[in-house]
Write a protein that holds these residues in place. Structure first.
Motif, mmCIF file in Angstrom:
data_model
loop_
_atom_site.group_PDB
_atom_site.id
_atom_site.type_symbol
_atom_site.label_atom_id
_atom_site.label_comp_id
_atom_site.label_asym_id
_atom_site.label_seq_id
_atom_site.Cartn_x
_atom_site.Cartn_y
_atom_site.Cartn_z
ATOM 1 N N ALA A 1 0.846 -1.196 0.000
ATOM 2 C CA ALA A 1 0.000 0.000 0.000
ATOM 3 C C ALA A 1 0.877 1.240 0.000
ATOM 4 C CB ALA A 1 -0.900 0.019 1.236
ATOM 5 N N SER A 2 0.308 2.345 -0.452
ATOM 6 C CA SER A 2 1.002 3.629 -0.378
ATOM 7 C C SER A 2 -0.042 4.728 -0.374
ATOM 8 C CB SER A 2 1.974 3.813 -1.547
ATOM 9 O OG SER A 2 1.263 3.821 -2.770
ATOM 10 N N GLY A 3 0.356 5.902 0.078
ATOM 11 C CA GLY A 3 -0.556 7.027 0.130
ATOM 12 C C GLY A 3 0.047 8.144 0.941
ATOM 13 N N THR A 4 -0.826 9.005 1.465
ATOM 14 C CA THR A 4 -0.411 10.125 2.295
ATOM 15 C C THR A 4 -1.097 10.005 3.647
ATOM 16 O OG1 THR A 4 -0.151 11.556 0.368
ATOM 17 C CG2 THR A 4 -0.387 12.644 2.515
ATOM 18 N N TYR A 5 -0.308 10.041 4.710
ATOM 19 C CA TYR A 5 -0.854 10.058 6.061
ATOM 20 C C TYR A 5 -1.008 11.514 6.468
ATOM 21 C CZ TYR A 5 -1.245 9.923 11.098
ATOM 22 O OH TYR A 5 -1.671 10.112 12.376
ATOM 23 N N THR A 6 -2.223 11.894 6.853
ATOM 24 C CA THR A 6 -2.495 13.233 7.341
ATOM 25 C C THR A 6 -2.974 13.111 8.776
ATOM 26 O OG1 THR A 6 -3.090 13.988 5.124
ATOM 27 C CG2 THR A 6 -3.849 15.337 6.976
ATOM 28 N N SER A 7 -2.291 13.767 9.676
ATOM 29 C CA SER A 7 -2.633 13.719 11.096
ATOM 30 C C SER A 7 -4.033 14.290 11.310
ATOM 31 C CB SER A 7 -1.618 14.510 11.915
ATOM 32 O OG SER A 7 -2.049 14.602 13.258
ATOM 33 N N PRO A 8 -4.904 13.523 11.969
ATOM 34 C CA PRO A 8 -6.247 14.042 12.226
ATOM 35 C C PRO A 8 -6.336 14.841 13.518
ATOM 36 C CG PRO A 8 -6.136 11.771 12.885
ATOM 37 C CD PRO A 8 -4.787 12.125 12.316
ATOM 38 N N GLY A 9 -5.248 14.884 14.256
ATOM 39 C CA GLY A 9 -5.300 15.507 15.574
ATOM 40 C C GLY A 9 -4.327 16.645 15.736
ATOM 41 N N SER A 10 -4.016 16.878 16.986
ATOM 42 C CA SER A 10 -3.088 17.946 17.321
ATOM 43 C C SER A 10 -1.865 17.380 18.026
ATOM 44 C CB SER A 10 -3.776 18.975 18.222
ATOM 45 O OG SER A 10 -4.254 18.342 19.403
ATOM 46 N N ALA B 1 9.020 -29.762 -4.821
ATOM 47 C CA ALA B 1 9.833 -30.294 -5.922
ATOM 48 C C ALA B 1 9.289 -29.829 -7.267
ATOM 49 C CB ALA B 1 9.859 -31.812 -5.856
ATOM 50 N N GLY B 2 10.105 -29.087 -7.986
ATOM 51 C CA GLY B 2 9.717 -28.595 -9.303
ATOM 52 C C GLY B 2 8.679 -27.490 -9.254
ATOM 53 N N ALA B 3 8.366 -27.012 -8.061
ATOM 54 C CA ALA B 3 7.313 -26.007 -7.902
ATOM 55 C C ALA B 3 7.917 -24.661 -7.502
ATOM 56 C CB ALA B 3 6.334 -26.469 -6.827
ATOM 57 N N PRO B 4 7.139 -23.583 -7.699
ATOM 58 C CA PRO B 4 7.659 -22.273 -7.303
ATOM 59 C C PRO B 4 7.748 -22.118 -5.793
ATOM 60 C CG PRO B 4 5.419 -22.085 -8.134
ATOM 61 C CD PRO B 4 5.845 -23.512 -8.344
ATOM 62 N N GLY B 5 8.606 -21.193 -5.366
ATOM 63 C CA GLY B 5 8.718 -20.864 -3.947
ATOM 64 C C GLY B 5 7.508 -20.061 -3.498
ATOM 65 N N GLY B 6 7.295 -20.003 -2.189
ATOM 66 C CA GLY B 6 6.175 -19.243 -1.638
ATOM 67 C C GLY B 6 6.430 -17.749 -1.664
ATOM 68 N N THR B 7 5.352 -16.993 -1.726
ATOM 69 C CA THR B 7 5.436 -15.536 -1.683
ATOM 70 C C THR B 7 5.667 -15.087 -0.243
ATOM 71 O OG1 THR B 7 3.944 -15.355 -3.560
ATOM 72 C CG2 THR B 7 4.158 -13.407 -2.165
ATOM 73 N N GLY B 8 6.517 -14.097 -0.050
ATOM 74 C CA GLY B 8 6.764 -13.561 1.288
ATOM 75 C C GLY B 8 5.545 -12.835 1.828
ATOM 76 N N GLY B 9 5.448 -12.733 3.142
ATOM 77 C CA GLY B 9 4.342 -12.014 3.769
ATOM 78 C C GLY B 9 4.474 -10.511 3.573
ATOM 79 N N ALA B 10 3.340 -9.844 3.488
ATOM 80 C CA ALA B 10 3.322 -8.397 3.315
ATOM 81 C C ALA B 10 3.680 -7.680 4.610
ATOM 82 C CB ALA B 10 1.941 -7.959 2.839
ATOM 83 N N GLY B 11 4.180 -6.473 4.489
ATOM 84 C CA GLY B 11 4.494 -5.640 5.641
ATOM 85 C C GLY B 11 3.246 -4.981 6.205
ATOM 86 N N ALA B 12 3.434 -4.179 7.253
ATOM 87 C CA ALA B 12 2.326 -3.481 7.889
ATOM 88 C C ALA B 12 2.834 -2.207 8.561
ATOM 89 C CB ALA B 12 1.660 -4.385 8.928
ATOM 90 N N LEU B 13 1.904 -1.274 8.785
ATOM 91 C CA LEU B 13 2.221 0.008 9.397
ATOM 92 C C LEU B 13 1.082 0.420 10.326
ATOM 93 C CD1 LEU B 13 3.750 2.791 9.569
ATOM 94 C CD2 LEU B 13 2.428 3.464 7.555
ATOM 95 N N TRP B 14 1.432 0.730 11.579
ATOM 96 C CA TRP B 14 0.492 1.290 12.547
ATOM 97 C C TRP B 14 1.031 2.645 12.966
ATOM 98 C CZ3 TRP B 14 1.768 -3.760 12.256
ATOM 99 C CH2 TRP B 14 0.734 -4.712 12.308
ATOM 100 N N VAL B 15 0.149 3.661 13.058
ATOM 101 C CA VAL B 15 0.577 5.002 13.455
ATOM 102 C C VAL B 15 -0.254 5.478 14.641
ATOM 103 C CG1 VAL B 15 0.860 7.416 12.740
ATOM 104 C CG2 VAL B 15 1.214 5.568 11.085
ATOM 105 N N TRP B 16 0.444 5.936 15.688
ATOM 106 C CA TRP B 16 -0.175 6.525 16.867
ATOM 107 C C TRP B 16 0.366 7.943 17.038
ATOM 108 C CZ3 TRP B 16 1.079 1.390 16.809
ATOM 109 C CH2 TRP B 16 0.147 0.474 17.295
ATOM 110 N N GLU B 17 -0.393 8.776 17.722
ATOM 111 C CA GLU B 17 0.072 10.122 18.070
ATOM 112 C C GLU B 17 -0.337 10.464 19.491
ATOM 113 O OE1 GLU B 17 -0.949 13.316 15.446
ATOM 114 O OE2 GLU B 17 -0.696 12.076 13.652
ATOM 115 N N VAL B 18 0.441 11.356 20.092
ATOM 116 C CA VAL B 18 0.083 11.911 21.393
ATOM 117 C C VAL B 18 0.377 13.396 21.366
ATOM 118 C CG1 VAL B 18 2.363 11.492 22.426
ATOM 119 C CG2 VAL B 18 0.350 11.715 23.895
#
Length: 181
Positions: free
Chosen positions: A28-37, A164-181
């Motif tokens: 995922a990608s985008g813009t994080y805009t703080s909703p607080g102060s 055997a003869g098969a493709p490797g597994g896909t890696g797990g996706a990352g994650a992001l959590w954002v907190w503010e105080v």
């Protein structure tokens, strides 16, 4: 008050703690805009795991490396807004090929790096292929390694080697959590 505490003149009464404002699973990608102060940001971040190497001719292959994971903290000025990116898992490889690297996760000045892909079996090469290297969390307030993170936590899954003869597994996706105080 008969020996019971009924009022306090100092201290925090539940206020002043970090509040969760955003969660994004990769890719995922985008813009994080703080909703607080808030004046401080806390980010829990993990990058994508590397994809598994492909097996060939009955020979093994290496699994992908785990994505880097860390907790970051920094002062921010309001109004705060900035880009973020959450890494996807690396692609598993076809027969005999190397897995892809997981994507990095970024926000503010923080970055966690993805795990590299596992090595596929190569004629005359290492039997079984080498595993991918784990990602990193440079500058993190607290960085985690695979031995301390709960299984599957924070998108922390690395790509398995292919059958055997098969493709490797896909890696797990990352994650992001954002907190503010």
């Amino acid at each position: 008050a008969q020996g019971r505490l009924t009022a306090a003149s100092t201290g925090a009464g539940g206020d002043g703690g970090y509040l969760p404002y955003a969660y994004h699973g990769g890719p995922a990608s985008g813009t994080y805009t703080s909703p607080g102060s808030g004046s401080n940001m806390l980010a829990y971040m993990s990058a994508g795991g590397g994809g598994g190497g492909g097996r060939a001719g009955g020979h093994g292959a290496g699994h992908g490396g785990f994505g880097g994971m860390g907790i970051y903290s920094a002062a921010i000025s309001q109004p705060f807004s900035g880009p973020y990116s959450v890494g996807g898992g690396g692609n598993g490889a076809n027969s005999g090929g190397n897995g892809g690297s997981g994507g990095a996760t970024t926000i503010h000045s923080f970055t966690t790096n993805g795990g590299t892909g596992g090595q596929g079996w190569q004629q005359g090469g290492v039997p079984g292929g080498n595993p991918g290297a784990d990602g990193s969390a440079p500058g993190a307030t607290l960085a985690f390694g695979p031995s301390v993170a709960p299984s599957g936590a924070f998108g922390w899954n690395n790509g398995s080697q292919g059958g055997a003869g098969a493709p490797g597994g896909t890696g797990g996706a990352g994650a992001l959590w954002v907190w503010e105080v």
